[in-house]
Design a protein around this motif. Structure first.
Motif: not given
Length: 229
Positions: A1-14
């Motif tokens: 399942m994971s290989g087909k999923n696209r995640i947006l990570v929104v975090e300002d701490d590098n």
């Protein structure tokens, strides 16, 4: 399942952003990173995502603002990552449309488990295989596009609000207890003192009646649960 999923990570701490991204990529997810609320909205407009990890304290648009923007157009799960731990903040974010909440500092294994669980619910086999449209009164629920319309006007629902409504519309004469709803939609054991169902049901009712205030759709059967009316 994971290989087909696209995640947006929104975090300002590098450092945190890179740490989360490394974990997600290690587990086979496709990851796009954003360091501000404005950048997050830009990425959302340019591509499809299956899940968003969203910090609250962001430059530009705040995390709350980004969450509002997401819920105007999209149904994917949103997991809030924040140092805020008070109950009122969590309830407010659930009402805004968040699907889950994890508090900083967090355990990376727990974060991965929450991501996996939310994606599993989002891509739940029962909803993917049951294609076509469901209708009840002036509600039309399109199971292919995951869109909901009342009197022809599209509603902006969270992924869990959508699943609650779909479950009720699949069984319009059945009374669902809070435990039934929670375990069917969240796929977790129900805790009797958990207010989550009440919050989501209240929000769903409000959204339906904002479009048609003269119609009642969901009935509370005191001591038993909820059903379509």
């Amino acid at each position: 399942m994971s290989g087909k999923n696209r995640i947006l990570v929104v975090e300002d701490d590098n450092a945190i952003n890179q740490m989360i991204t490394a974990l997600m990529m290690k587990n086979g997810y496709q990851v796009i990173r954003a360091y501000s609320g404005t950048e997050a909205v830009m990425h959302l407009e340019q591509g499809k995502f299956d899940l968003v990890l969203l910090d609250l304290m962001l430059p530009g648009l705040t995390g709350e603002d980004v969450l509002k923007q997401i819920r105007k157009k999209y149904h994917m799960p949103v997991i809030i990552i924040s140092a805020k731990i008070d109950k009122s903040s969590k309830i407010a974010l659930l009402k805004l449309g968040a699907d889950d909440y994890i508090t900083k500092p967090f355990d990376m294994d727990e974060l991965e488990a929450r991501i996996h669980a939310n994606l599993r619910r989002y891509h739940h086999r029962g909803f993917q295989e049951s294609l076509g449209k469901l209708s009840y009164k002036d509600i039309v629920l399109d199971q292919d596009t995951k869109e909901v319309f009342v009197q022809g006007k599209q509603l902006t629902l969270t992924a869990r609000e959508y699943r609650i409504l779909a479950l009720l519309m699949h069984h319009p004469h059945k009374v669902f207890s809070r435990g039934n709803l929670f375990e069917s939609v969240w796929e977790e054991p129900y805790m009797r003192d958990d207010n989550t169902i009440n919050v989501h049901m209240s929000k769903l009712r409000c959204k339906l009646q904002e479009v048609n205030p003269h119609e009642n759709y969901i009935e509370t059967i005191w001591g038993m649960g909820y059903k379509l009316i």
